[in-house]
Design a protein around this motif. Structure first.
Motif, PDB file in Angstrom:
ATOM      1  N   ASP A 204       0.832  -1.211   0.000  1.00  0.00           N
ATOM      2  CA  ASP A 204       0.000   0.000   0.000  1.00  0.00           C
ATOM      3  C   ASP A 204       0.866   1.261   0.000  1.00  0.00           C
ATOM      4  N   LEU A 205       2.003   1.205   0.692  1.00  0.00           N
ATOM      5  CA  LEU A 205       2.888   2.372   0.729  1.00  0.00           C
ATOM      6  C   LEU A 205       3.409   2.696  -0.669  1.00  0.00           C
ATOM      7  N   VAL A 206       3.798   1.677  -1.430  1.00  0.00           N
ATOM      8  CA  VAL A 206       4.285   1.920  -2.789  1.00  0.00           C
ATOM      9  C   VAL A 206       3.173   2.511  -3.657  1.00  0.00           C
ATOM     10  N   LYS A 207       1.950   2.000  -3.520  1.00  0.00           N
ATOM     11  CA  LYS A 207       0.831   2.554  -4.286  1.00  0.00           C
ATOM     12  C   LYS A 207       0.595   4.016  -3.925  1.00  0.00           C
ATOM     13  N   THR A 208       0.701   4.332  -2.632  1.00  0.00           N
ATOM     14  CA  THR A 208       0.512   5.715  -2.181  1.00  0.00           C
ATOM     15  C   THR A 208       1.600   6.627  -2.737  1.00  0.00           C
ATOM     16  N   LEU A 209       2.841   6.167  -2.685  1.00  0.00           N
ATOM     17  CA  LEU A 209       3.947   6.975  -3.197  1.00  0.00           C
ATOM     18  C   LEU A 209       3.804   7.220  -4.699  1.00  0.00           C
ATOM     19  N   ARG A 210       3.364   6.217  -5.430  1.00  0.00           N
ATOM     20  CA  ARG A 210       3.174   6.382  -6.877  1.00  0.00           C
ATOM     21  C   ARG A 210       2.072   7.407  -7.171  1.00  0.00           C
ATOM     22  N   ARG A 211       0.987   7.307  -6.426  1.00  0.00           N
ATOM     23  CA  ARG A 211      -0.116   8.252  -6.647  1.00  0.00           C
ATOM     24  C   ARG A 211       0.330   9.684  -6.344  1.00  0.00           C
ATOM     25  N   ILE A 212       1.004   9.874  -5.226  1.00  0.00           N
ATOM     26  CA  ILE A 212       1.438  11.213  -4.841  1.00  0.00           C
ATOM     27  C   ILE A 212       2.487  11.738  -5.823  1.00  0.00           C
TER      28      ILE A 212
END
Length: 255
Positions: A204-212
């Protein structure tokens, strides 16, 4: 003794029994012995059932590799610097907006849109900092003053300078998030090669970083579309801001 009197005593005994149990529980209930386990605790889930737990060989439990000290420090510093960076972004836009939209009212929707996204990023990292008990940067007051000053001064210099500021900041931040994502993906690849499973929190952290990251690069595109390259002198202004961003990132990762 007559039967009515016997019945009367039985009734009184039954009515008084709950009160007696409440006032003198040790006399009214059998003694219960409590045993404390001396087995060492671990992170596994402990079953409270008295029957043994059977492991289904066809459905093996996920195998997770514990984080090393270096990996924990990397994740802590990443969350700390990301939170500080998003705070600075919010303050830059807050300081830029009044003078900028006074001179260029058509920019109001764009500034509101970019600020709303930065505020969302800041709230996201606030939640992650609290969830994982990571210490925020100790330089909050310094970054707050510097970000506010940067936002106000570039807005006073004009629309092109304000957009050049966004261009410079988002260029550094986009690369910064890319580096974090790359490091995490390399970590995941190593774990999977060794037969370990990647936890949902890290995925989930990687998905969040990609979105941001993608939203930050969207801000970069908006800045260029609004004449960031026309700021004078462009190379000096953006170069100084990018150098300041790199320094702030380096310090916030450690302090």
């Amino acid at each position: 003794m007559s039967i009515p009197r016997i019945q009367s005593r039985i009734v009184r005994h039954n009515l008084q029994s709950p009160l007696r149990d409440f006032l003198i529980p040790s006399l009214s209930r059998p003694n219960q012995r409590r045993f404390l386990s001396t087995a060492p605790k671990n992170n596994a889930t402990v079953s409270t059932s008295s029957s043994p737990t059977l492991i289904d060989p066809s459905n093996p439990q996920p195998k997770r590799k514990p984080l090393t000290k270096e990996q924990r420090e990397f994740l802590s510093s990443a969350l700390r610097v990301n939170q500080a960076g998003e705070l600075a972004a919010c303050l830059i836009y807050t300081a830029q907006t009044p003078p900028l939209i006074n001179a260029h009212p058509h920019l109001r929707p764009l500034m509101a849109h970019m600020y709303a996204q930065e505020e969302g990023h800041f709230n996201t990292f606030n939640s992650l900092i609290a969830k994982h008990r990571v210490r925020p940067t100790a330089l909050y007051p310094l970054w707050s003053v510097m970000a506010t000053g940067l936002g106000w001064s570039t807005a006073v210099m004009g629309r092109e300078a304000a957009m050049a500021c966004t261009e410079a900041v988002e260029t550094e931040i986009g690369g910064h998030y890319n580096n974090q994502i790359r490091t995490l993906l390399e970590m995941f690849e190593q774990w999977e090669t060794e037969g370990y499973e990647v936890g949902e929190d890290l995925q989930d952290l990687v998905k969040t970083l990609r979105r941001i990251r993608d939203e930050e690069l969207e801000h970069l595109d908006h800045a260029v579309d609004n004449d960031a390259k026309k700021a004078e002198p462009h190379w000096l202004l953006t170069g100084a801001i990018r150098l300041g961003c790199r320094g702030a990132i380096w310090v916030s990762e450690r302090v």
